[in-house]
Design an enzyme around this catalytic site. Structure first.
Site, mmCIF file in Angstrom:
data_model
loop_
_atom_site.group_PDB
_atom_site.id
_atom_site.type_symbol
_atom_site.label_atom_id
_atom_site.label_comp_id
_atom_site.label_asym_id
_atom_site.label_seq_id
_atom_site.Cartn_x
_atom_site.Cartn_y
_atom_site.Cartn_z
ATOM 1 N N LYS A 1 32.449 -42.410 23.056
ATOM 2 C CA LYS A 1 33.293 -42.947 24.136
ATOM 3 C C LYS A 1 34.702 -43.285 23.641
ATOM 4 O O LYS A 1 35.667 -43.240 24.400
ATOM 5 C CB LYS A 1 32.631 -44.188 24.755
ATOM 6 C CG LYS A 1 31.376 -43.836 25.563
ATOM 7 C CD LYS A 1 30.593 -45.059 25.994
ATOM 8 C CE LYS A 1 29.368 -44.654 26.810
ATOM 9 N NZ LYS A 1 28.379 -45.709 26.977
ATOM 10 N N VAL B 1 23.643 -46.027 20.783
ATOM 11 C CA VAL B 1 22.190 -46.227 20.696
ATOM 12 C C VAL B 1 21.517 -45.333 19.648
ATOM 13 O O VAL B 1 20.317 -45.452 19.422
ATOM 14 C CB VAL B 1 21.482 -46.080 22.071
ATOM 15 C CG1 VAL B 1 21.894 -47.187 23.016
ATOM 16 C CG2 VAL B 1 21.704 -44.707 22.677
ATOM 17 N N TYR C 1 29.275 -53.782 24.128
ATOM 18 C CA TYR C 1 28.701 -54.060 25.443
ATOM 19 C C TYR C 1 28.718 -55.559 25.691
ATOM 20 O O TYR C 1 29.672 -56.241 25.362
ATOM 21 C CB TYR C 1 27.271 -53.502 25.576
ATOM 22 C CG TYR C 1 27.091 -52.143 24.973
ATOM 23 C CD1 TYR C 1 27.797 -51.065 25.490
ATOM 24 C CD2 TYR C 1 26.250 -51.937 23.896
ATOM 25 C CE1 TYR C 1 27.642 -49.801 24.945
ATOM 26 C CE2 TYR C 1 26.085 -50.677 23.352
ATOM 27 C CZ TYR C 1 26.791 -49.620 23.882
ATOM 28 O OH TYR C 1 26.649 -48.394 23.344
ATOM 29 N N TYR D 1 29.505 -34.943 29.102
ATOM 30 C CA TYR D 1 29.181 -36.299 28.620
ATOM 31 C C TYR D 1 27.900 -36.288 27.773
ATOM 32 O O TYR D 1 27.871 -36.856 26.675
ATOM 33 C CB TYR D 1 29.047 -37.255 29.818
ATOM 34 C CG TYR D 1 28.522 -38.625 29.448
ATOM 35 C CD1 TYR D 1 29.341 -39.569 28.833
ATOM 36 C CD2 TYR D 1 27.187 -38.968 29.677
ATOM 37 C CE1 TYR D 1 28.846 -40.821 28.469
ATOM 38 C CE2 TYR D 1 26.688 -40.214 29.318
ATOM 39 C CZ TYR D 1 27.521 -41.136 28.714
ATOM 40 O OH TYR D 1 27.028 -42.366 28.345
ATOM 41 N N SER E 1 27.232 -43.540 22.057
ATOM 42 C CA SER E 1 28.391 -44.170 22.698
ATOM 43 C C SER E 1 29.620 -44.283 21.810
ATOM 44 O O SER E 1 30.692 -44.639 22.305
ATOM 45 C CB SER E 1 28.016 -45.561 23.208
ATOM 46 O OG SER E 1 27.324 -45.427 24.405
HETATM 47 N N1 GLN Z 1 23.666 -41.261 25.750
HETATM 48 C C1 GLN Z 1 23.508 -42.663 26.001
HETATM 49 C C2 GLN Z 1 23.472 -42.934 27.484
HETATM 50 O O1 GLN Z 1 24.260 -42.369 28.185
HETATM 51 C C3 GLN Z 1 24.627 -43.421 25.362
HETATM 52 C C4 GLN Z 1 24.497 -44.883 25.535
HETATM 53 C C5 GLN Z 1 24.819 -45.692 24.328
HETATM 54 O O2 GLN Z 1 24.946 -45.240 23.197
HETATM 55 N N2 GLN Z 1 24.907 -46.956 24.580
HETATM 56 O O3 GLN Z 1 22.677 -43.679 27.986
#
Ligand code: GLN
Length: 305
Positions: free
Chosen positions: A64, A259, A241, A189, A61
């Site tokens: 992002k 993650v 988050y 993505y 993430s």
């Molecule tokens: N690739 C992970 C997902 O889409 C990314 C989520 C994350 O890092 N929180 O679920």
């Protein structure tokens, strides 16, 4: 600084035992749960590395932030925020529930999966590969590392098991928030989540954002300053988050977690920081990484508040 970082890593290593690897993407269970490393890149181009700083991880993430960077640069603020909000979410990052209950169907913010998938649809490029390349090239420039690439096994694993993301994307297509081909957007993505990097790469990306978009090593403007302002504001309010408020209280500067166990942090006008610690808490944030940032913020009085 170097001695401080060595000590902080040593003191917080014990916290790596308190978390779990992300297992909903099977390939991520191959990481070393006890790894803990940090890079600080300050705006005078000093690099400090400590602990397991050589560990390679997928940025997940953290991508992002750069997806939002490209969406804002390619489409402008008005279009981007007509399709995604700027409000924090109290739900988990991959939650789908608010998409139906919110009147506009807009995802709450660009850093939950739904919002990042919308931003991916807004990045320039009329197919998956062009969108992916647009963001990958930006990451390579911001990290000053042309060798950054994807971990193909993680990408395959994400693609095979990413059914919640698929559900989110198709829902958003049905609600006319995504206009592009859904499979193209998802492919880009998943690839962007699977980009592999080190803490030094991520700390340099953060340093650019904290330096109003100017790379400290070449003095070139890479990202417009008004885009950096938006990035930092959303990192501050939504970057961890449903634990963003707690992070603001305990640490007090903009950050974005993934993650894979990385947390990218920006101390505006001072430094970029990246930590890696793949063992995660229930919110999907690196347990030991959070502790490291808390210690560093306290010791150097880095909180913006
Ligand atoms: N690739 C992970 C997902 O889409 C990314 C989520 C994350 O890092 N929180 O679920």
């Amino acid at each position: 600084m170097q001695i401080l970082l060595n000590d902080i890593i040593k003191d917080n290593k014990v916290h790596t035992k308190k978390g779990e690897l992300a297992d909903y993407i099977p390939e991520l269970t191959k990481a070393n749960p006890n790894a803990l490393g940090i890079c600080v890149y300050d705006l005078e181009n000093n690099v400090y590395l400590a602990g397991d700083f050589n560990t390679k991880f997928t940025i997940q993430s953290v991508s992002k932030v750069i997806i939002l960077t490209c969406a804002l640069m390619d489409k402008g603020r008005e279009i981007v925020f007509s399709k995604v909000g700027t409000e924090p979410s109290a739900d988990p990052f991959n939650s789908i529930i608010k998409l139906e209950t919110r009147h506009s169907h807009k995802p709450l913010n660009p850093f939950i999966n739904a919002g990042a998938i919308v931003c991916t649809s807004l990045v320039n490029g009329n197919n998956a590969n062009k969108k992916f390349r647009r963001v990958l090239d930006m990451i390579r420039i911001m990290a000053d590392n042309p060798n950054i690439d994807i971990n193909y096994h993680v990408f395959q694993s994400e693609k095979l098991t990413g059914n919640t993301n698929r559900a989110i994307a198709y829902y958003l297509k049905g609600a006319n928030i995504i206009e592009e081909d859904v499979e193209d957007v998802l492919d880009a993505y998943f690839k962007l989540c699977s980009i592999e990097a080190t803490v030094e790469d991520v700390a340099k990306m953060a340093a650019v954002i904290g330096n109003k978009g100017i790379s400290p090593w070449s003095n070139e403007e890479i990202v417009p300053p008004n885009v950096c302002k938006v990035l930092m504001a959303i990192m501050m309010t939504c970057g961890l988050y449903n634990a963003s408020g707690e992070f603001a209280v305990n640490v007090g500067f903009p950050a974005k977690s993934g993650v894979g166990g990385c947390i990218m942090s920006v101390v505006p006008n001072k430094m970029g920081i990246a930590v890696i610690g793949p063992a995660l808490d229930d919110n999907g944030n690196s347990v030991a990484g959070l502790k490291v940032l808390e210690s560093l913020s306290q010791k150097l009085e880095l909180s913006m508040f």
